[in-house]
Scaffold this motif. Sequence first.
Motif, short mmCIF file in Angstrom:
data_model
loop_
_atom_site.label_atom_id
_atom_site.label_comp_id
_atom_site.label_asym_id
_atom_site.label_seq_id
_atom_site.Cartn_x
_atom_site.Cartn_y
_atom_site.Cartn_z
N PHE A 66 -13.36 -7.70 -24.15
CA PHE A 66 -14.54 -8.03 -23.36
C PHE A 66 -15.46 -8.99 -24.10
CE2 PHE A 66 -14.29 -3.72 -20.95
CZ PHE A 66 -13.26 -4.23 -20.18
N TRP A 67 -15.69 -8.75 -25.39
CA TRP A 67 -16.57 -9.64 -26.14
C TRP A 67 -16.01 -11.05 -26.22
CZ3 TRP A 67 -17.86 -6.02 -30.91
CH2 TRP A 67 -18.66 -4.96 -30.47
N GLY A 68 -14.69 -11.17 -26.27
CA GLY A 68 -14.09 -12.49 -26.41
C GLY A 68 -13.76 -13.18 -25.10
N ARG A 156 -20.23 -12.49 -34.58
CA ARG A 156 -20.04 -13.46 -33.50
C ARG A 156 -20.61 -12.95 -32.18
NH1 ARG A 156 -13.76 -14.73 -33.64
NH2 ARG A 156 -13.75 -12.49 -34.08
N THR A 157 -20.72 -11.63 -32.05
CA THR A 157 -21.16 -11.04 -30.79
C THR A 157 -22.66 -10.75 -30.77
OG1 THR A 157 -18.98 -10.02 -30.52
CG2 THR A 157 -20.78 -9.14 -29.18
N PHE A 158 -23.19 -10.22 -31.89
CA PHE A 158 -24.60 -9.83 -31.95
C PHE A 158 -25.43 -10.70 -32.90
CE2 PHE A 158 -22.22 -6.03 -30.77
CZ PHE A 158 -22.96 -5.53 -29.72
N ARG A 159 -24.78 -11.44 -33.76
CA ARG A 159 -25.37 -12.29 -34.81
C ARG A 159 -25.87 -11.47 -36.00
NH1 ARG A 159 -29.71 -16.35 -32.88
NH2 ARG A 159 -30.93 -14.42 -32.75
N GLU A 463 -3.66 -22.42 -24.72
CA GLU A 463 -2.77 -21.70 -25.64
C GLU A 463 -3.15 -20.23 -25.78
OE1 GLU A 463 0.49 -21.22 -28.11
OE2 GLU A 463 -0.06 -23.06 -27.02
N PHE A 464 -4.44 -19.91 -25.76
CA PHE A 464 -4.88 -18.54 -26.08
C PHE A 464 -5.62 -17.87 -24.93
CE2 PHE A 464 -5.12 -21.06 -30.09
CZ PHE A 464 -3.97 -20.54 -30.66
N ALA A 465 -5.38 -18.32 -23.71
CA ALA A 465 -6.03 -17.69 -22.56
C ALA A 465 -5.79 -16.19 -22.58
CB ALA A 465 -5.50 -18.30 -21.26
N TRP A 471 -14.61 -17.01 -25.45
CA TRP A 471 -16.06 -17.06 -25.65
C TRP A 471 -16.40 -17.52 -27.05
CZ3 TRP A 471 -20.67 -17.37 -23.55
CH2 TRP A 471 -21.78 -17.07 -24.33
N PHE A 472 -15.70 -16.99 -28.04
CA PHE A 472 -15.99 -17.36 -29.42
C PHE A 472 -15.68 -18.83 -29.67
CE2 PHE A 472 -14.77 -12.71 -30.10
CZ PHE A 472 -16.08 -12.29 -30.02
N ASP A 473 -14.61 -19.35 -29.06
CA ASP A 473 -14.26 -20.76 -29.22
C ASP A 473 -15.35 -21.66 -28.65
OD1 ASP A 473 -11.84 -20.21 -30.45
OD2 ASP A 473 -10.62 -20.54 -28.66
N VAL A 474 -15.81 -21.34 -27.45
CA VAL A 474 -16.83 -22.18 -26.81
C VAL A 474 -18.16 -22.08 -27.56
CG1 VAL A 474 -18.14 -22.60 -24.70
CG2 VAL A 474 -15.70 -22.03 -24.57
N LEU A 475 -18.54 -20.87 -27.96
CA LEU A 475 -19.80 -20.70 -28.69
C LEU A 475 -19.75 -21.43 -30.02
CD1 LEU A 475 -22.60 -19.48 -28.97
CD2 LEU A 475 -21.54 -17.37 -29.80
#
Length: 540
Positions: A66-68, A156-159, A463-465, A471-475
């Motif tokens: 969910f986070w990713g 990566r999720t909460f900083r 490749e990693f769908a 989310w982490f890639d875009v952020l």
Amino acid sequence: MKNKIIIAITILLSTGFSACSGYLDLEPVDGVIVTKFWKNKEEVKDALMGCYASMMTTGAMQDFLFWGELRGDLIKPRVSANNLSAMSQFQNGDISPNMSYCSWGDIYTVINNCNTVLSFAKETQKLDGSFSDQLLSEYEAEAKCIRALMYFYLVRTFRDVPYVTTASLSDAQNYSVPKTDGSQIIDSLISDLKSIDRAELGTNYGIPYTYGSKKEENKGRFTLWSMKALLADIYLWKDDYENCVSQCNQIINSGQFTLVPVQNTPVEVISISPPDTITAYYPSEGDVDNMFLNMYANGNSVESILELQFGTDHENPFYDLFNPVYGSLVANMEMMSSDQLFPPSAFDRGWYDIRGEGVDYKQGYVWKWIGLSRTSYTYRTDGMSFSNWIFYRLADIILMKAEALCQMGKTSGNTAQLVESLELVKTIRSRACAPETSNEIQDENNINPNDLEKFILKERAREFAHEGKRWFDVLRNAKRNNYAGISYLIELAAYAASPDKALSLQSKWGGDYNSHYLPISESELRTNKALTQNPFYGTR
């Protein structure tokens, strides 16, 4: 963190590892009687395997997914899902601290299990004369790797999160732990991982290269190579591109991993309007079938670097999440469609990217985690949700290196780095038989680094769908250079949110960068008085 975690270490059985046994409960008194923990190295190993097992709980696995993915644009809640409302609110950016998606307890349970091993393995060595210093260093190194991976998810999720490196064992301990700046945690993780890199240190102590001949252990436990994959990922998040490339090179040049092969047949194709000739690449269908089976249905492929080992003793939650009968999540076909990620060739519609229909998704369902066949509609039944969760594979390392080289070339103007970056992307696309319509670099003699950056990000989506990375890639790309890439998040919002929520989500993500991180859950704030809420979500 769990409320005043009093650990007896709760152990789950993880497939591929020996059964965990021999644990002694802590007595319910303040303070710890060390001899009530483990008495020999075998029990320490069991506890270490328990750290992996705690990553395999439904709660932790849903966090990874969910986070990713759920804030991204490649997945969406199914209209018939029982929790449709909560999932939709989360994806639309209507996130509140009382949502279950904001709970970090399962991840801190893993961390605490690691901290317990690190706190008491040394004490056990005093009781077991056969427990060598080298073996102790290997067990401690493994625990540090698992802990680092968990903290990397949290940052990566909460900083900013509490950074705890000691075991929570007693009611007498102080559980009011304030947040630590996420950038400081990242630096600590790097220091931890570098301290156990036996290749760099030139020693036999630290994280092992291998655990013998069993691939379930070599790919299911942290080795030197999966540690370096994690370290490369952390360096990339930190924008330390030279060190990222260095770690990637060591993995690529190790000879331990290869891309799952897919042979193709080149054929010249002629277009009538406009008149043109191009070389198309048609994959060996048998090879594509084998790739799907080896990488996803069976797991532990030649490409795999680290994946959690599920099986009959311990299933993953994917059946409930993705099965076509009553699953909660489906592929977002607006993004996976021919207009976005997987367009067919304009010359010959029979030339297609093998990563789309039948591999990542099938008839709109997320297929890679439940499918048993690429070509038939055969999927796992209830009680057979055994697909492994892949943290890292070689394709990821290749594209990490490509991204780092692109950024280096973008800053320095070194065209050789841009060329090398593009060649790495082409390596991944060649295996995928990706058609010309998704090639965003038309002039290879004059590579625009901004175009290449976008190309790599989109290639990672293909490749990693649904592998927990979107989310982490875009952020990561958005926040680079003080959010010079904020447009990536604005574009993501257009496809992630429902149409009536897209504009408000774009305004939210573009207007306050604190909104890119989740709030701390209300229960944690009530329990830990030293915590403060993340800025976007108000005060305590």
